[in-house]
Design a protein around this motif. Structure first.
Motif, PDB file in Angstrom:
ATOM      1  N   ASP A   1       0.934  -1.585  -0.047  1.00 42.54           N
ATOM      2  CA  ASP A   1       0.180   0.092  -0.140  1.00 42.54           C
ATOM      3  C   ASP A   1       1.335   1.484   0.432  1.00 42.54           C
ATOM      4  O   ASP A   1       0.538   2.186  -0.048  1.00 42.54           O
ATOM      5  CB  ASP A   1      -1.285  -0.076   1.330  1.00 42.54           C
ATOM      6  CG  ASP A   1      -1.894  -1.198   0.839  1.00 42.54           C
ATOM      7  OD1 ASP A   1      -2.687  -1.541  -0.036  1.00 42.54           O
ATOM      8  OD2 ASP A   1      -2.910  -2.028   1.965  1.00 42.54           O
ATOM      9  N   ASP A   2       1.841   1.117   0.364  1.00 48.05           N
ATOM     10  CA  ASP A   2       3.248   2.234  -0.067  1.00 48.05           C
ATOM     11  C   ASP A   2       3.849   2.284  -0.351  1.00 48.05           C
ATOM     12  O   ASP A   2       4.280   3.163  -0.501  1.00 48.05           O
ATOM     13  CB  ASP A   2       4.090   1.998   1.793  1.00 48.05           C
ATOM     14  CG  ASP A   2       2.872   2.813   3.523  1.00 48.05           C
ATOM     15  OD1 ASP A   2       1.589   2.879   3.260  1.00 48.05           O
ATOM     16  OD2 ASP A   2       3.541   1.314   3.968  1.00 48.05           O
ATOM     17  N   ALA A   3       3.720   1.028  -1.711  1.00 40.83           N
ATOM     18  CA  ALA A   3       4.013   2.190  -2.424  1.00 40.83           C
ATOM     19  C   ALA A   3       6.238   2.079  -2.646  1.00 40.83           C
ATOM     20  O   ALA A   3       7.076   2.293  -3.575  1.00 40.83           O
ATOM     21  CB  ALA A   3       3.742   2.829  -4.086  1.00 40.83           C
ATOM     22  N   GLN A   4       6.511   0.816  -1.253  1.00 37.87           N
ATOM     23  CA  GLN A   4       7.711   0.843  -1.217  1.00 37.87           C
ATOM     24  C   GLN A   4       8.455  -0.081  -1.947  1.00 37.87           C
ATOM     25  O   GLN A   4       9.602  -0.884  -1.957  1.00 37.87           O
ATOM     26  CB  GLN A   4       8.085   1.036   0.364  1.00 37.87           C
ATOM     27  CG  GLN A   4       7.844   1.908   0.137  1.00 37.87           C
ATOM     28  CD  GLN A   4       8.518   3.602  -0.103  1.00 37.87           C
ATOM     29  OE1 GLN A   4       9.541   3.671  -0.393  1.00 37.87           O
ATOM     30  NE2 GLN A   4       7.390   4.419  -0.197  1.00 37.87           N
ATOM     31  N   LEU A   5       8.100  -1.077  -2.187  1.00 36.91           N
ATOM     32  CA  LEU A   5       8.233  -2.877  -2.548  1.00 36.91           C
ATOM     33  C   LEU A   5       7.490  -3.361  -3.854  1.00 36.91           C
ATOM     34  O   LEU A   5       6.468  -2.932  -4.313  1.00 36.91           O
ATOM     35  CB  LEU A   5       7.577  -3.488  -1.424  1.00 36.91           C
ATOM     36  CG  LEU A   5       8.026  -3.549  -0.331  1.00 36.91           C
ATOM     37  CD1 LEU A   5       7.637  -4.772   1.025  1.00 36.91           C
ATOM     38  CD2 LEU A   5       9.809  -3.826  -0.160  1.00 36.91           C
ATOM     39  N   PRO A   6       8.535  -4.095  -5.109  1.00 34.78           N
ATOM     40  CA  PRO A   6       8.441  -4.271  -6.096  1.00 34.78           C
ATOM     41  C   PRO A   6       6.889  -5.539  -5.164  1.00 34.78           C
ATOM     42  O   PRO A   6       7.338  -5.893  -4.492  1.00 34.78           O
ATOM     43  CB  PRO A   6       9.275  -5.261  -6.408  1.00 34.78           C
ATOM     44  CG  PRO A   6      10.185  -4.266  -5.894  1.00 34.78           C
ATOM     45  CD  PRO A   6       9.688  -4.295  -4.326  1.00 34.78           C
ATOM     46  N   SER A   7       6.363  -5.864  -6.663  1.00 31.35           N
ATOM     47  CA  SER A   7       5.391  -6.568  -5.733  1.00 31.35           C
ATOM     48  C   SER A   7       4.105  -7.557  -7.442  1.00 31.35           C
ATOM     49  O   SER A   7       4.388  -6.703  -7.965  1.00 31.35           O
ATOM     50  CB  SER A   7       3.318  -6.451  -4.721  1.00 31.35           C
ATOM     51  OG  SER A   7       3.012  -4.980  -6.333  1.00 31.35           O
ATOM     52  N   VAL A   8       3.595  -8.352  -6.601  1.00 28.31           N
ATOM     53  CA  VAL A   8       3.068  -9.058  -8.269  1.00 28.31           C
ATOM     54  C   VAL A   8       1.757  -9.318  -7.092  1.00 28.31           C
ATOM     55  O   VAL A   8       1.991 -10.190  -6.281  1.00 28.31           O
ATOM     56  CB  VAL A   8       3.281 -10.708  -8.457  1.00 28.31           C
ATOM     57  CG1 VAL A   8       2.609 -11.312  -9.544  1.00 28.31           C
ATOM     58  CG2 VAL A   8       4.775 -10.039  -9.187  1.00 28.31           C
ATOM     59  N   SER A   9       0.589  -9.340  -7.431  1.00 28.46           N
ATOM     60  CA  SER A   9      -0.823  -9.000  -6.742  1.00 28.46           C
ATOM     61  C   SER A   9      -1.848  -9.843  -8.015  1.00 28.46           C
ATOM     62  O   SER A   9      -1.441  -9.298  -9.420  1.00 28.46           O
ATOM     63  CB  SER A   9      -1.168  -8.256  -6.293  1.00 28.46           C
ATOM     64  OG  SER A   9      -1.523  -6.634  -7.227  1.00 28.46           O
TER      65      SER A   9
END
Length: 347
Positions: A151-159
């Motif tokens: 939610d803080d857009a501080q980590l790369p993610s795959v969702s």
């Protein structure tokens, strides 16, 4: 410079060497305040266990860590398989930690990855993994989220867009005339469950003659689903839902088994829809309609993002996969399959 040893940590923390060892390697045997004190001192002094220090001197160890919520669920097994495939292509191996729906186990796996100094970690979080993730980052270990968003857009993610998935499933049931829908799943504090329920609620709210009943289970196994199906069948027929939306296919297949075993017709009496579209869904006694998640592809992309960050990338990409509805006999429709979205990743 003299290497900081375990004795230095013990002296600074005012405890024995064995206490330091237990606090760092077997934290469940030591009080939480003492574990925190020892770790704080170890961080302050820059202490690394001997194994980790040897690995760092060698430059790299070729190991990645990965935690998943419950590997007994075929979705997470496929997620791991995809990640392992991409990692192997880049010359890495993956240590897998199965959280088994347990925040303590999850935390323990992440602590282990920190101790052995893996080169990067993929986290499919069950609980609040934030503190453990921040410790990994403080050690310079990159982290990528899988089947989760930051939610803080501080980590790369795959969702995965679970709100859209829940809506898609409920809309299908509603379009087939179902109006008394039971949503059966795990606790709402699990993000995926909460978002799927949100989507289902949004769809049902658009029909004034429809209602949604929420049934919470501590686990989402086929055995519990079977018991739930049998319980429904044992209730007065006027109390039956006319459709069930389960939050994974394991649970849904168990529900179908429990219903059919008690003489309930699926889908004539009660339609059932699952989530994930595991391999068994298509060959069940009553082939299961399901919301498909491309688990293997999600795992592959998560590992690729992690390898990019190990190589120095600082781009926090957020890939979001879209749902696809696969329609089969368990929801009684003239169509054999319907792909309402592409299932492609965005971001």
């Amino acid at each position: 410079m003299k290497r900081v040893g375990i004795r230095d940590v013990a002296e600074r923390a005012g405890v024995s060497i064995s206490t330091v060892s237990n606090a760092l390697n077997h934290p469940h045997t030591v009080s939480a305040p003492l574990v925190e004190r020892v770790r704080s001192v170890a961080d302050e002094l820059g202490y690394l266990p001997l194994q980790a220090a040897q690995q760092l001197r060698a430059g790299r160890n070729g190991l990645l860590g990965m935690t998943v919520i419950n590997i007994a669920n075929p979705f997470f097994a496929a997620l791991v398989s995809g990640a392992e495939e991409a990692a192997a292509a880049a010359g890495y191996r993956i240590l897998v930690g199965n959280s088994d729906d347990d925040v303590v186990k999850e935390r323990g796996h992440l602590e282990l990855f920190e101790r052995v100094q893996v080169e990067g970690v993929i986290v499919s979080p069950f609980g609040d993994a934030g503190p453990s993730i921040r410790r990994l980052q403080a050690r310079g270990i990159p982290v990528v989220l899988a089947d989760a968003k930051d939610d803080d857009a501080q980590l790369p993610s795959v969702s995965f867009d679970d709100v859209a998935g829940g809506r898609l499933a409920a809309e299908h049931l509603l379009a087939n005339g179902r109006r008394r829908i039971a949503f059966v799943g795990a606790r709402e504090e699990v993000r995926q469950v909460r978002e799927r329920l949100q989507g289902a609620r949004e769809a049902v709210a658009e029909h004034t003659d429809a209602r949604l009943e929420v049934v919470i289970s501590t686990r989402t196994t086929a055995a519990l689903g079977q018991a739930f199906g049998a319980d429904i069948a044992a209730a007065p027929r006027a109390e039956w839902p006319d459709a069930i939306l389960a939050t994974n296919d394991h649970l849904a297949c168990g529900i179908v088994s429990g219903l059919v075993g008690a003489g309930v017709r699926v889908p004539e009496d009660i339609a059932v829809i699952g989530y994930d579209d595991i391999e068994f869904a298509s060959v069940a006694a009553v082939p299961l309609t399901s919301v498909r998640q491309p688990a293997r592809e999600m795992g592959r992309r998560a590992a690729e993002l992690l390898v990019e960050h190990i190589a120095g990338s600082r781009e926090h990409r957020a890939l979001v996969f879209q749902p696809e509805l696969v329609v089969r006999a368990s929801t009684k429709t003239t169509s054999t399959a319907a792909a309402t979205t592409t299932g492609a990743a965005a971001g």
